[in-house]
Scaffold this active site. Structure first.
Site, mmCIF file in Angstrom:
data_model
loop_
_atom_site.group_PDB
_atom_site.id
_atom_site.type_symbol
_atom_site.label_atom_id
_atom_site.label_comp_id
_atom_site.label_asym_id
_atom_site.label_seq_id
_atom_site.Cartn_x
_atom_site.Cartn_y
_atom_site.Cartn_z
ATOM 1 N N CYS A 196 7.069 -42.894 28.818
ATOM 2 C CA CYS A 196 6.586 -44.202 29.253
ATOM 3 C C CYS A 196 5.362 -44.003 30.142
ATOM 4 C CB CYS A 196 7.670 -44.957 30.020
ATOM 5 S SG CYS A 196 7.055 -46.488 30.782
ATOM 6 N N ILE A 233 2.902 -30.288 15.395
ATOM 7 C CA ILE A 233 3.622 -31.145 16.346
ATOM 8 C C ILE A 233 5.029 -31.480 15.858
ATOM 9 C CG2 ILE A 233 1.490 -32.164 17.255
ATOM 10 C CD1 ILE A 233 1.976 -34.604 15.442
ATOM 11 N N ASP A 234 5.482 -30.797 14.808
ATOM 12 C CA ASP A 234 6.716 -31.193 14.115
ATOM 13 C C ASP A 234 7.999 -30.584 14.674
ATOM 14 O OD1 ASP A 234 6.732 -28.491 12.908
ATOM 15 O OD2 ASP A 234 5.139 -29.278 11.626
ATOM 16 N N CYS A 248 9.143 -49.300 26.810
ATOM 17 C CA CYS A 248 10.178 -48.853 27.734
ATOM 18 C C CYS A 248 10.917 -50.073 28.289
ATOM 19 C CB CYS A 248 9.516 -48.060 28.861
ATOM 20 S SG CYS A 248 10.632 -47.498 30.170
ATOM 21 N N HIS A 272 -0.821 -28.843 20.568
ATOM 22 C CA HIS A 272 -1.097 -30.259 20.349
ATOM 23 C C HIS A 272 0.098 -31.154 20.656
ATOM 24 C CE1 HIS A 272 -4.494 -28.906 17.418
ATOM 25 N NE2 HIS A 272 -4.878 -28.892 18.678
ATOM 26 N N ASN A 312 -3.950 -17.250 4.901
ATOM 27 C CA ASN A 312 -4.382 -18.636 4.690
ATOM 28 C C ASN A 312 -4.863 -18.779 3.250
ATOM 29 O OD1 ASN A 312 -4.841 -21.272 5.932
ATOM 30 N ND2 ASN A 312 -7.019 -20.890 5.589
ATOM 31 N N GLN A 329 -0.426 -25.224 16.315
ATOM 32 C CA GLN A 329 -1.187 -26.469 16.362
ATOM 33 C C GLN A 329 -0.354 -27.627 15.805
ATOM 34 O OE1 GLN A 329 -4.504 -24.333 14.224
ATOM 35 N NE2 GLN A 329 -5.771 -25.639 15.509
ATOM 36 N N CYS A 354 6.502 -45.733 34.016
ATOM 37 C CA CYS A 354 7.533 -45.157 34.891
ATOM 38 C C CYS A 354 7.840 -43.685 34.603
ATOM 39 C CB CYS A 354 8.828 -45.972 34.801
ATOM 40 S SG CYS A 354 9.744 -45.761 33.254
ATOM 41 N N THR A 386 2.976 -27.338 5.613
ATOM 42 C CA THR A 386 2.802 -28.001 4.318
ATOM 43 C C THR A 386 3.880 -27.565 3.327
ATOM 44 O OG1 THR A 386 1.153 -26.318 3.735
ATOM 45 C CG2 THR A 386 0.328 -28.442 4.510
#
Length: 241
Positions: A130, A106-107, A151, A122, A214, A104, A133, A27
């Site tokens: 794809c 995904i960036d 694809c 994650h 936190n 956690q 394939c 963040t």
């Protein structure tokens, strides 16, 4: 002794640190937590549904085009830059103190600043496959695709991101549990430790020092050696590696 000095002393005296991080780590890089109150409000207002439903496996199957619209607009922040927390963790790894980052997020911001051993619970927006394939595509291809990314074989290209209703990768979970169980210090940052099974990884910790950084309380505060209720980037900006 101030909490910053306590954290500095813990890091200085540790030989095997593992970091476990959540949305709060990103963040401060300008990536909003889509599960926050504001994120829920915005998704209900614009898409008529909650974030959990919009990024669920069933929504992906039943409303694929709408899924990708939400995904591109709310989960991808291509221009986001690492903050002092990412930088400090990469430096700790180079110094040999930090053995693994379990995230956690995904960036891909940990890798962007040079971290090597990053376990992505994650998945990642930077890997896309794809479904027919198996050909791999980068993030730019997804962003530049109109509607549903396809694809050359005609298959849908699915992001390597764990959606709601999908299981986490068992191999990554097991590696994460192993690293945590062997650490002398576990630093948990930017997560309220309420999303399972990821939050349950903390139960594998057998070491001496548990640090929780936190903005809000967590269910594990009673087990912590040190609790800092502040923004993690601001805290790590004050740590000397």
């Amino acid at each position: 002794m101030s909490k910053i000095n306590q954290l500095q002393e813990i890091i200085d005296n540790s030989k095997s640190i593992v970091f476990f991080g959540g949305a709060g780590v990103s963040t401060e890089s300008g990536i909003p937590d889509f599960r926050s109150e504001n994120g829920i409000f915005q998704s209900l207002k614009k898409y008529g549904d909650t974030p959990e439903n919009l990024v669920s496996h069933s929504y992906y199957l039943d409303h694929t085009e709408e899924f990708f619209q939400y995904y591109k607009e709310n989960l991808i922040f291509k221009d986001a830059k690492p903050n002092p927390a990412h930088t400090a963790l990469a430096e700790l790894e180079k110094a040999g103190k930090l053995k693994a980052i379990i995230t956690q997020n995904i960036d891909g911001l940990h890798q962007k600043v040079g971290s090597k051993n990053v376990l992505e619970l994650h998945g990642s927006i930077h890997r896309n496959t794809c479904q027919i394939c198996g050909k791999k595509y980068n993030l730019d291809y997804i962003l530049e695709s109109d509607g549903i990314p396809k694809c050359e074989c005609g298959g849908i290209i699915k992001p390597d991101v764990v959606l709601y209703e999908e299981p986490l990768n068992n191999g990554i979970l097991n590696f994460s549990a192993d690293y945590i169980s062997q650490a002398d210090t576990l630093i948990v940052g930017g997560t309220s430790l309420v999303v399972y099974p990821a939050a349950g990884l903390i139960n594998y910790f057998n070491g001496e020092t548990l640090v929780l950084i936190n903005k809000s309380k967590t269910p594990y505060d009673n087990l912590a050696t040190l609790i800092i209720n502040d923004a993690i980037g601001e805290i790590f900006a004050q740590i000397k590696i």
